[in-house]
Design a protein around this motif. Structure first.
Motif, PDB file in Angstrom:
ATOM      1  N   GLY A  33       0.836  -1.210   0.000  1.00 58.94           N
ATOM      2  CA  GLY A  33       0.000   0.000   0.000  1.00 58.94           C
ATOM      3  C   GLY A  33       0.867   1.255   0.000  1.00 58.94           C
ATOM      4  O   GLY A  33       2.089   1.171   0.112  1.00 58.94           O
ATOM      5  N   SER A 119      -0.829  16.035  -0.481  1.00 61.63           N
ATOM      6  CA  SER A 119       0.212  15.553  -1.421  1.00 61.63           C
ATOM      7  C   SER A 119       0.222  16.279  -2.755  1.00 61.63           C
ATOM      8  O   SER A 119       1.247  16.758  -3.212  1.00 61.63           O
ATOM      9  CB  SER A 119       0.019  14.079  -1.753  1.00 61.63           C
ATOM     10  N   PHE A 120      -0.947  16.322  -3.422  1.00 59.05           N
ATOM     11  CA  PHE A 120      -0.966  16.814  -4.803  1.00 59.05           C
ATOM     12  C   PHE A 120      -1.379  18.276  -4.907  1.00 59.05           C
ATOM     13  O   PHE A 120      -1.351  18.853  -5.978  1.00 59.05           O
ATOM     14  CB  PHE A 120      -1.869  15.918  -5.665  1.00 59.05           C
ATOM     15  N   TYR A 188      10.585  -0.082  -9.936  1.00 60.57           N
ATOM     16  CA  TYR A 188       9.837   0.742  -8.990  1.00 60.57           C
ATOM     17  C   TYR A 188       8.356   0.356  -9.062  1.00 60.57           C
ATOM     18  O   TYR A 188       7.673   0.711 -10.007  1.00 60.57           O
ATOM     19  CB  TYR A 188      10.049   2.199  -9.397  1.00 60.57           C
ATOM     20  N   LYS A 190       5.685  -1.524  -5.863  1.00 56.25           N
ATOM     21  CA  LYS A 190       5.641  -2.502  -4.775  1.00 56.25           C
ATOM     22  C   LYS A 190       4.334  -3.279  -4.721  1.00 56.25           C
ATOM     23  O   LYS A 190       4.157  -4.121  -3.862  1.00 56.25           O
ATOM     24  CB  LYS A 190       5.947  -1.830  -3.434  1.00 56.25           C
ATOM     25  N   THR A 214      10.764  -5.212  -5.548  1.00 56.59           N
ATOM     26  CA  THR A 214      10.373  -5.304  -4.134  1.00 56.59           C
ATOM     27  C   THR A 214       8.847  -5.242  -4.112  1.00 56.59           C
ATOM     28  O   THR A 214       8.253  -4.219  -3.857  1.00 56.59           O
ATOM     29  CB  THR A 214      10.984  -4.162  -3.285  1.00 56.59           C
ATOM     30  N   GLY A 233      10.260  -9.069  -2.178  1.00 56.52           N
ATOM     31  CA  GLY A 233       9.148  -8.690  -1.297  1.00 56.52           C
ATOM     32  C   GLY A 233       9.420  -7.289  -0.753  1.00 56.52           C
ATOM     33  O   GLY A 233      10.441  -6.677  -1.071  1.00 56.52           O
ATOM     34  N   ILE A 234       8.489  -6.780   0.065  1.00 55.51           N
ATOM     35  CA  ILE A 234       8.689  -5.439   0.637  1.00 55.51           C
ATOM     36  C   ILE A 234       9.876  -5.487   1.604  1.00 55.51           C
ATOM     37  O   ILE A 234       9.919  -6.335   2.492  1.00 55.51           O
ATOM     38  CB  ILE A 234       7.418  -4.958   1.395  1.00 55.51           C
ATOM     39  N   LEU A 235      10.822  -4.599   1.379  1.00 53.33           N
ATOM     40  CA  LEU A 235      12.036  -4.591   2.201  1.00 53.33           C
ATOM     41  C   LEU A 235      11.966  -3.489   3.253  1.00 53.33           C
ATOM     42  O   LEU A 235      11.283  -2.485   3.060  1.00 53.33           O
ATOM     43  CB  LEU A 235      13.262  -4.341   1.321  1.00 53.33           C
ATOM     44  N   LEU A 240      16.452  -1.962   1.523  1.00 53.19           N
ATOM     45  CA  LEU A 240      16.121  -1.397   0.211  1.00 53.19           C
ATOM     46  C   LEU A 240      17.271  -0.496  -0.257  1.00 53.19           C
ATOM     47  O   LEU A 240      17.676  -0.534  -1.426  1.00 53.19           O
ATOM     48  CB  LEU A 240      14.813  -0.595   0.301  1.00 53.19           C
ATOM     49  N   PHE A 255       3.465   4.113 -12.650  1.00 57.07           N
ATOM     50  CA  PHE A 255       2.742   4.321 -11.397  1.00 57.07           C
ATOM     51  C   PHE A 255       3.561   3.676 -10.292  1.00 57.07           C
ATOM     52  O   PHE A 255       4.163   2.643 -10.533  1.00 57.07           O
ATOM     53  CB  PHE A 255       1.326   3.713 -11.470  1.00 57.07           C
ATOM     54  N   TYR A 257       2.568   7.695  -9.013  1.00 57.80           N
ATOM     55  CA  TYR A 257       2.981   9.044  -9.382  1.00 57.80           C
ATOM     56  C   TYR A 257       3.714   9.703  -8.217  1.00 57.80           C
ATOM     57  O   TYR A 257       3.257   9.623  -7.077  1.00 57.80           O
ATOM     58  CB  TYR A 257       1.754   9.920  -9.682  1.00 57.80           C
ATOM     59  N   GLY A 261      10.313   7.130  -3.907  1.00 60.43           N
ATOM     60  CA  GLY A 261      11.197   6.090  -4.433  1.00 60.43           C
ATOM     61  C   GLY A 261      12.316   6.597  -5.347  1.00 60.43           C
ATOM     62  O   GLY A 261      13.500   6.320  -5.089  1.00 60.43           O
TER      63      GLY A 261
END
Ligand code: U2F
Length: 485
Positions: A33, A119-120, A188, A190, A214, A233-235, A240, A255, A257, A261
């Motif tokens: 997520g 955020s946006f 990139y 997840k 990842t 997997g998620i690190l 990472l 994606f 956006y 990362g």
């Protein structure tokens, strides 16, 4: 760096974590997520704490209501905190909506103390309710705050303030020297859905380097990743960063956006392959942006990386063109091998940059009393007439400056406009829209702004030349002017 003597009582209400939001940010944090918002909130909390402020955090609506209204508290360990005098309150849009519903005795008296993490961004056209109702309805807009009370993840529109975050670097300098770069790329993305339809893109360069990911995969039968992908997997953060440090290329899929990362990868010395969008993505053509209170369009997955970092760290390319992809990946590998690409981090994303920026905001931004006299010094600001059809954001940028909306009031004046157009206005009209003050050359008409809430850096109308307030900025810290510290 000097810190302010002003130490404030701050409330931070994390609307995104409340059960009432239904978003389940925390529950999905380790399952692919969104993490960008959590990165930003962690950095905001750390920054406010390090700056010495007294910070009370709420993550449920009931806690906030108790705190603000002085009801029996929901804080088991902070009973004394009820009805505290609040100097500033940081929240997000969902938190703002909760706050408006719960606060008794009128929301108005608190509104100038709010700082909204958004955020946006929220453009003036979507913020001022009477205008938005007719022109730009949005489920997230119409809060009638000062547009600079909205704080964005990247420097999107100068109408809002840029909050940003810190690009972490867990690896110790001593350890870094021993890390060997391998011929490998990290993709990139997840979550599995981000990889859908991207097989031929990945196939086009898989022979040039080893492809790593990842990605959260719930059960083996869900796995749609191509067999050549080494999925970790998620690190955790440090793992990472180690993986990025050992790699040469960080590969965008289109994606998410504008996440953290790519900046983390560039800070570890990778080249970021940034997918170009043609046509650009916006609320007009992409579901993700529908209903967001901004007309901004993205010409690539990561406009900040494209516009403010660029080559040799960022290659913005058409990922549907296999030849272009191969050329870019080969060039990126060669540039890393030749040490032409070094780890790079813009100052505004360092710990010091974030502390400097937030401290300056807290010390100077005052939306309760100071709206008519801007805190940004006069000497940093120049008034510039745009070309017809140009926004102030772009007119200022063309001159190496940034639109400074706090000076719109001062330039919204017939004499000032006449000085800049070099003639007397044939007629003068006071009107409410996001393009004014401006000059309509075909009619020799001067158009003045009637509604200060509609001053906008991003408004553009094909036939008018806008009069724009443009300020200088500190290199690497574009939120602040050169005399702002
Ligand atoms: C953006 O949110 P995301 O969470 O999708 O952004 P990312 O750039 O993918 O990653 C955020 C963090 O997740 C971390 C990584 C980043 O700090 O180090 N992480 C990790 O700890 N372990 C892993 O295996 C992989 C990543 C954006 F920030 C939001 O504002 C947008 O809402 C969202 C959608 O556009 O994209």
């Amino acid at each position: 760096m000097t810190y302010t003597d002003l130490l404030f009582q701050l409330v931070v209400h994390l609307g995104l974590l409340t059960k009432a939001s239904g978003w389940k940010f925390a529950e999905h944090a380790s399952k692919g997520g969104p993490l960008g918002e959590l990165v930003q909130w962690s950095d905001i909390l750390a920054t406010l704490y390090i700056l010495g402020h007294d910070v009370v955090v709420t993550s449920e609506v009931e806690q906030l209501a108790s705190l603000i209204n002085g009801l029996p508290t929901a804080f088991s360990s902070c009973q004394v905190r009820t009805s505290i005098p609040v100097d500033l309150m940081f929240t997000d849009i969902v938190g703002l909506i909760q706050f408006k519903r719960k606060v008794k005795n009128g929301y108005g008296k608190f509104s100038c103390l709010l700082r909204i993490i958004d955020s946006f961004g929220t453009e003036p056209a979507f913020n001022y309710m009477p205008y938005a109702k007719h022109h730009s309805k949005s489920q997230w807009g119409m809060h009638n705050l000062h547009p600079q009370q909205f704080f964005t993840m990247f420097p999107h529109s100068p109408d809002n303030s840029f909050m940003g975050f810190v690009v972490e670097q867990h690896l110790l300098q001593t350890k870094l020297a021993s890390v060997q770069r391998k011929n490998q790329a990290v993709v990139y993305g997840k979550a599995l859905y981000m990889w859908q339809g991207k097989d031929s893109y990945l196939n086009s360069f898989k022979d040039l380097l080893e492809v790593h990911g990842t990605v959260f995969v719930n059960k083996p039968s869900d796995n749609i990743l191509p067999s050549f992908v080494h999925n970790h997997g998620i690190l955790k953060g440090p793992e990472l960063q180690q993986l990025l440090r050992e790699s040469k290329v960080f590969v965008g899929l289109g994606f998410p956006y504008e996440g953290p990362g790519p900046l983390e990868a560039i800070a570890q010395g990778c080249v970021f392959i940034n997918p170009r969008f043609s046509p650009p993505h916006s609320s007009q053509n992409v579901k993700f942006f529908k209903g967001k209170p901004t007309r901004r369009s993205l010409a690539s997955q990561h406009p900040y990386a494209e516009d403010f970092i660029g080559m040799p760290h960022v290659y913005t390319i058409n990922i549907d063109n296999a030849t272009e992809v191969r050329i870019a990946v080969k060039k990126a590998i060669a540039a890393v091998d030749a040490h032409e690409v070094q780890p790079y981090m813009p100052y505004e994303f360092t710990e010091e940059g974030m502390l400097q920026r937030v401290n300056t905001y807290i010390s100077h931004q005052d939306f309760c009393t100071q709206l008519k006299s801007p805190w940004v010094p006069h000497e940093s600001v120049q008034f510039i007439l745009s070309r017809a059809g140009q926004s102030c954001k772009s007119a200022c940028m063309q001159k190496g400056r940034i639109c400074e909306p706090s000076y719109f009031n001062e330039l919204n004046n017939q004499a000032v406009l006449e000085k800049h157009i070099g003639k007397t206005c044939g007629s003068v009209k006071y009107t409410e829209d996001i393009f004014y003050p401006a000059y309509l050359a075909t009619q020799n008409e001067c158009l003045m702004q009637k509604q200060p809430m509609l001053f906008s850096c991003v408004g553009e109308r094909p036939d008018v030349m806008r009069l724009c307030p443009c300020r200088d900025f500190i290199k690497g810290q574009m939120a602040l002017c050169q005399r702002c510290l």
